[in-house]
Design a protein around this motif. Structure first.
Motif, PDB file in Angstrom:
ATOM      1  N   GLU A  62     -90.179  57.315   2.731  1.00 13.93           N
ATOM      2  CA  GLU A  62     -89.541  58.334   3.571  1.00 13.93           C
ATOM      3  C   GLU A  62     -88.166  57.832   3.955  1.00 13.93           C
ATOM      4  O   GLU A  62     -88.028  56.682   4.371  1.00 13.93           O
ATOM      5  CB  GLU A  62     -90.315  58.505   4.884  1.00 13.93           C
ATOM      6  CG  GLU A  62     -91.495  59.406   4.809  1.00 13.93           C
ATOM      7  CD  GLU A  62     -92.188  59.498   6.160  1.00 13.93           C
ATOM      8  OE1 GLU A  62     -91.494  59.627   7.197  1.00 13.93           O
ATOM      9  OE2 GLU A  62     -93.421  59.412   6.167  1.00 13.93           O
ATOM     10  N   ARG A  63     -87.181  58.672   3.843  1.00 15.21           N
ATOM     11  CA  ARG A  63     -85.838  58.272   4.254  1.00 15.21           C
ATOM     12  C   ARG A  63     -85.165  59.407   5.008  1.00 15.21           C
ATOM     13  O   ARG A  63     -85.411  60.587   4.762  1.00 15.21           O
ATOM     14  CB  ARG A  63     -84.977  57.910   3.033  1.00 15.21           C
ATOM     15  CG  ARG A  63     -85.320  56.579   2.387  1.00 15.21           C
ATOM     16  CD  ARG A  63     -85.064  55.395   3.321  1.00 15.21           C
ATOM     17  NE  ARG A  63     -85.437  54.145   2.704  1.00 15.21           N
ATOM     18  CZ  ARG A  63     -86.640  53.558   2.822  1.00 15.21           C
ATOM     19  NH1 ARG A  63     -87.612  54.145   3.520  1.00 15.21           N
ATOM     20  NH2 ARG A  63     -86.891  52.408   2.233  1.00 15.21           N
ATOM     21  N   GLU A  64     -84.260  58.978   5.899  1.00 15.23           N
ATOM     22  CA  GLU A  64     -83.465  59.934   6.630  1.00 15.23           C
ATOM     23  C   GLU A  64     -82.073  59.328   6.778  1.00 15.23           C
ATOM     24  O   GLU A  64     -81.941  58.114   6.885  1.00 15.23           O
ATOM     25  CB  GLU A  64     -84.097  60.169   8.010  1.00 15.23           C
ATOM     26  CG  GLU A  64     -83.418  61.254   8.793  1.00 15.23           C
ATOM     27  CD  GLU A  64     -84.103  61.548  10.126  1.00 15.23           C
ATOM     28  OE1 GLU A  64     -83.602  62.433  10.818  1.00 15.23           O
ATOM     29  OE2 GLU A  64     -85.093  60.892  10.476  1.00 15.23           O
ATOM     30  N   ILE A  65     -81.072  60.157   6.739  1.00 12.10           N
ATOM     31  CA  ILE A  65     -79.710  59.671   6.984  1.00 12.10           C
ATOM     32  C   ILE A  65     -79.243  60.226   8.316  1.00 12.10           C
ATOM     33  O   ILE A  65     -79.510  61.397   8.624  1.00 12.10           O
ATOM     34  CB  ILE A  65     -78.727  60.135   5.884  1.00 12.10           C
ATOM     35  CG1 ILE A  65     -79.127  59.534   4.536  1.00 12.10           C
ATOM     36  CG2 ILE A  65     -77.291  59.748   6.225  1.00 12.10           C
ATOM     37  CD1 ILE A  65     -78.214  59.953   3.398  1.00 12.10           C
TER      38      ILE A  65
ATOM     39  N   VAL B 296     -71.445  59.289  21.134  1.00 15.15           N
ATOM     40  CA  VAL B 296     -70.962  60.610  21.558  1.00 15.15           C
ATOM     41  C   VAL B 296     -71.498  61.750  20.696  1.00 15.15           C
ATOM     42  O   VAL B 296     -71.515  62.899  21.129  1.00 15.15           O
ATOM     43  CB  VAL B 296     -69.412  60.681  21.603  1.00 15.15           C
ATOM     44  CG1 VAL B 296     -68.862  59.839  22.742  1.00 15.15           C
ATOM     45  CG2 VAL B 296     -68.797  60.279  20.269  1.00 15.15           C
ATOM     46  N   GLU B 297     -71.931  61.445  19.471  1.00 15.05           N
ATOM     47  CA  GLU B 297     -72.380  62.535  18.606  1.00 15.05           C
ATOM     48  C   GLU B 297     -73.302  61.994  17.510  1.00 15.05           C
ATOM     49  O   GLU B 297     -73.074  60.900  16.999  1.00 15.05           O
ATOM     50  CB  GLU B 297     -71.154  63.200  17.962  1.00 15.05           C
ATOM     51  CG  GLU B 297     -71.441  64.551  17.362  1.00 15.05           C
ATOM     52  CD  GLU B 297     -70.173  65.242  16.845  1.00 15.05           C
ATOM     53  OE1 GLU B 297     -69.055  64.885  17.282  1.00 15.05           O
ATOM     54  OE2 GLU B 297     -70.321  66.125  15.989  1.00 15.05           O
ATOM     55  N   VAL B 298     -74.317  62.787  17.177  1.00 11.66           N
ATOM     56  CA  VAL B 298     -75.242  62.388  16.115  1.00 11.66           C
ATOM     57  C   VAL B 298     -75.514  63.569  15.200  1.00 11.66           C
ATOM     58  O   VAL B 298     -75.693  64.688  15.680  1.00 11.66           O
ATOM     59  CB  VAL B 298     -76.620  61.946  16.698  1.00 11.66           C
ATOM     60  CG1 VAL B 298     -77.555  61.514  15.566  1.00 11.66           C
ATOM     61  CG2 VAL B 298     -76.473  60.838  17.698  1.00 11.66           C
ATOM     62  N   GLY B 299     -75.541  63.314  13.909  1.00 14.69           N
ATOM     63  CA  GLY B 299     -76.048  64.311  12.972  1.00 14.69           C
ATOM     64  C   GLY B 299     -77.125  63.653  12.128  1.00 14.69           C
ATOM     65  O   GLY B 299     -76.948  62.533  11.654  1.00 14.69           O
ATOM     66  N   ARG B 300     -78.291  64.324  11.967  1.00 10.94           N
ATOM     67  CA  ARG B 300     -79.377  63.738  11.169  1.00 10.94           C
ATOM     68  C   ARG B 300     -79.802  64.722  10.080  1.00 10.94           C
ATOM     69  O   ARG B 300     -79.758  65.932  10.292  1.00 10.94           O
ATOM     70  CB  ARG B 300     -80.590  63.426  12.052  1.00 10.94           C
ATOM     71  CG  ARG B 300     -80.326  62.363  13.089  1.00 10.94           C
ATOM     72  CD  ARG B 300     -81.506  62.195  14.033  1.00 10.94           C
ATOM     73  NE  ARG B 300     -82.655  61.557  13.386  1.00 10.94           N
ATOM     74  CZ  ARG B 300     -83.564  60.841  14.053  1.00 10.94           C
ATOM     75  NH1 ARG B 300     -83.457  60.674  15.376  1.00 10.94           N
ATOM     76  NH2 ARG B 300     -84.571  60.302  13.411  1.00 10.94           N
ATOM     77  N   THR B 301     -80.228  64.189   8.960  1.00  8.12           N
ATOM     78  CA  THR B 301     -80.610  65.068   7.842  1.00  8.12           C
ATOM     79  C   THR B 301     -82.029  65.573   7.959  1.00  8.12           C
ATOM     80  O   THR B 301     -82.381  66.585   7.366  1.00  8.12           O
ATOM     81  CB  THR B 301     -80.520  64.315   6.505  1.00  8.12           C
ATOM     82  OG1 THR B 301     -81.355  63.161   6.595  1.00  8.12           O
ATOM     83  CG2 THR B 301     -79.104  63.919   6.196  1.00  8.12           C
TER      84      THR B 301
END
Lengths: 171, 584
Positions: A93-96, A154-159
């Motif tokens: 399992e992977r996530e960026i 300050v900011e996060v984006g996850r796939t």
């Protein structure tokens, strides 16, 4: 009267579907209509002719509910296959995540040091910020983000999660 | 391969697919298709008075013939009005094709006049749906849609066709093999599972067949196979509301319907059985009652074409995914091949006869000619008067529906059309229209309540237009009877909005539409009134005044077990705890 809820277990499902308009709405709508959980959902076209998409869904529920989710997904007309990777056993399992940290001084240095420990890559920098790219299990990404909160996040984006079974067998 | 307009392709596909009837209502976004229909006299278009009625009429057509019903409506309100019937068809697994007009592709998403997101709205109330953006796709989609609607577990399919796609020209193609690239329902049952089922049935001491609408959907041969299997095994049989007619109600092995308003003997048999053979039934909440008390001693075999029905509500010991008819055939063949014979279920039948002795469907009544009519008596009288005429019966939803299910005996499938899953008031009358269109010479009777009937009463105009001899038999008690019954049961008889106030004079209404109207006020008029209804050639509405406060028993209150049936009106307590109140 109190409404009761049942404890569940986490499952990762790989669903291959016809790459047609509205398919994502159909899948997510099924989950909302029947009260199933979606912890994460990713989708992308995976075939050379752009005919098929693979959707990876992380869901949770008691075993009977997971069984229902699979059966309900499987009977949708545009769904080709549903595989419970968790049930199947070993899988990757992977996530960026892209994680932006702003600040100067010690916190900035600490952020960079910890990014190194987590093998996160710096993909953008200014004098007062970094963007880190981190790849790993959701757990690892969670832990990295938790640490970065202390260092000026300050900011996060996850796939969201993508997953695939180990070994030479394919879906 | 022929070059033609999208609208012509739609009609050509209907012709190629053997469609003889379309139920619909025109509007701006389907005018090209209506114009194409104008030139194709082989397809009969039935103009309804409201799009919801078109969908129910298509359901009535489908349920009484086994063929898919076809609906044609315009965009926006045409499509949204059809949504109730589409959902009804989904819940009751009725094959249906709904063609909806859409604003031109260039206007989609602009909030154009009569635009709505039809595929979005119907995504979760259809088996599948399509938005056709290219006329060349119309041929393949139309053929695929019929395949999907009728194969596996049947259901409604919507095809949304923008107006410019109807006008544009393209190539009409018919796919050589109709096979969807991912939709491949399992039809043939697994042979090992069939063998295991035979073992279980042969070993059971207290078996019961529990059958549902899936047997009807599997076609008349499935009903024949069911009769054979029941006869071979000697086991008792009960059925859901949707399954009535698959097994003859006058057979001694028939226990009557089960569930909330089922018979005492069928529910007790389910509770005490050591084996339940569920065929094309889905363990609906109306059937199971309280789940933790459902059939506690029974092993369960579940035959269903939809794998998601298995273990959805009740975990089963043996699952057989496949067509009910094929599975029943395989069971009959396996049973015969092994040379098995019926076990002696003497003790089991003695217990069942004990439950039968409660005579749970009896009701108190006065017998003099001036007496008010008990609604159950009215249904029984209707049944007696129509014996030998092989009538098709439709119902609306409520007390009258349950009384019809309890007291009207069906001998064959496709004669009983009712809204089970969705419980749609307003279903019965348009369904009768659809059934009558499909069977012009048969006796088609809608058993209605005065409240439900008013939900689609505008269809009297449709009946007049096509000179259909539909009969409406209203059990008029001036109440939304089932609502009132629940208010008595749960809310200490606080009758919040359940009185049918300001009713029309149904006889005058009949007159206004050119129908025959008959009013029946007392027991003395009942038989003659029914006789006149049957013998009158055209459409007839019968306003049968029945005892106003009669309630439907037996009843399993919500949240109760099969063994906790209310058999008599005086068993009612008048209130419930919140857990029970929260159940529907």
């Amino acid at each position: 009267m109190k409404i009761k809820t049942e404890a569940g277990e986490r499952h990762v499902l790989a669903v291959t579907v016809d790459n047609e308009a509205g398919i994502l709405a159909k899948i997510t709508g099924l989950f909302s209509a029947r009260g199933y959980n979606i912890e994460s959902l990713t989708v992308a076209d995976i075939s050379a002719d752009h005919a098929l998409s693979r959707i990876t869904i992380v869901t949770s529920g008691p075993p009977a509910v997971i069984d229902q989710i699979i059966a309900q997904l499987d009977r949708l007309v545009p769904v080709h296959s549903v595989t419970d990777l968790t049930d199947q056993g070993a899988h990757v399992e992977r996530e960026i995540a892209l994680v932006k940290v702003a600040g100067t001084g010690d916190k900035r240095i600490e952020a960079l040091r910890m990014a190194d420990v987590f093998r996160a890559k710096v993909v953008d920098t200014t004098l007062s910020s970094f963007i880190f790219e981190i790849t790993g299990t959701s757990d690892k990404v969670d832990r990295f983000i938790a640490l970065m909160r202390e260092c000026g996040l300050v900011e996060v984006g996850r796939t969201g999660v993508v997953a695939i079974g180990r070994g030479s067998e394919a879906l | 391969m022929t070059e033609m307009s999208g609208a012509d392709m739609v009609v050509q596909a209907l012709v190629d697919l053997g469609v003889d009837t379309v139920f619909g209502y025109p509007g701006g976004a389907v005018l090209p298709i209506y114009d194409a229909l104008y030139k194709h006299p082989t397809i009969k278009h039935i103009l309804v008075r409201h799009e919801q009625a078109a969908t129910h009429a298509a359901e009535g057509y489908a349920r009484s013939t086994g063929k898919p019903g076809v609906v044609l409506v315009t965009s926006g309100p045409g499509a949204t009005n059809a949504v109730t019937g589409i959902t009804d068809a989904l819940m009751d697994s009725i094959p249906m094709i709904v063609l909806t007009g859409q604003v031109p592709t260039t206007l989609i998403g602009t909030d154009a006049f009569q635009e709505c997101d039809t595929v979005g709205i119907t995504r979760h109330c259809t088996k599948h749906n399509y938005l056709v953006m290219d006329p060349d796709r119309l041929g393949p989609i139309m053929h695929e849609a019929f395949h999907i609607a009728t194969h596996g577990r049947p259901g409604p399919v919507v095809i949304d066709i923008p107006k410019n796609v109807q006008v544009a020209t393209g190539t009409y193609t018919v796919p050589e093999i109709i096979q969807h690239n991912s939709y491949r329902p399992q039809i043939e049952p697994d042979a090992d599972a069939i063998a295991a089922a035979i073992d279980l049935i042969a070993a059971a001491e207290r078996p019961v067949f529990y059958t549902g609408g899936g047997v009807i959907n599997a076609g008349p041969d499935a009903s024949a196979a069911l009769r054979q299997l029941v006869s071979l095994t000697g086991a008792p049989i009960t059925s859901t509301l949707m399954g009535l007619g698959a097994f003859p109600a006058d057979d001694p092995k028939w226990l009557g319907m089960l569930g909330m308003h089922g018979t005492y003997e069928s529910n007790m048999a389910m509770n005490r059985a050591d084996l339940i053979i569920a065929v094309g039934a889905r363990f609906d909440d109306r059937v199971t009652g309280r789940l933790d008390a459902f059939a506690p001693e029974a092993k369960k075999i579940h035959i269903d074409i939809d794998r998601s029905s298995i273990n959805k509500i009740v975990p089963v010991d043996l699952a057989i995914v496949g067509d009910a008819g094929r599975a029943l055939d395989a069971l009959v063949a396996g049973w015969t091949d092994r040379g098995l014979s019926a076990r002696d279920y003497g003790e089991w039948w003695r217990r069942i006869d004990g439950w039968r002795a409660t005579r749970c469907l009896d009701f108190p009544e006065k017998k003099d000619a001036g007496a008010e009519i008990m609604p159950q008596r009215a249904v029984k009288a209707l049944f007696d008067a129509t014996r030998g005429r092989d009538p098709i019966i439709t119902t609306e939803v409520g007390q009258h529906q349950m009384w019809a299910a309890q007291h009207f005996g069906f001998a064959a499938p496709n004669r009983w059309l009712t809204s089970g899953g969705l419980g749609t008031m307003g279903y019965g009358f348009p369904a009768a229209v659809g059934a009558q269109i499909a069977h012009p010479n048969r006796l088609v009777i809608c058993i209605a309540g005065e409240a439900s009937l008013q939900m689609n009463i505008q269809e009297m105009g449709t009946v007049s237009q096509y000179r259909l001899p539909v009969k409406i038999f209203i059990l008029n008690n001036e109440w939304m009877g089932m609502v009132r019954q629940w208010q008595e049961l749960t809310y200490e008889s606080r009758y919040s909005n359940s009185y049918s106030d300001s009713l029309p004079d149904f006889v005058k209404l009949a007159d206004a539409y050119g129908w025959t109207g008959i009013r029946i006020d007392n027991l003395g008029q009942l038989e003659d009134g029914i006789k006149t209804m049957i013998e009158t050639p055209g459409p007839v509405i019968v306003d049968c005044r029945v005892a106003q406060l009669a309630n439907c028993f037996p009843m399993i209150p919500s949240g109760a077990a099969h063994t906790d049936m209310i058999l008599q009106p005086n068993d009612i307590v008048g209130t419930m705890d919140d857990e029970a109140k929260a159940l529907v």
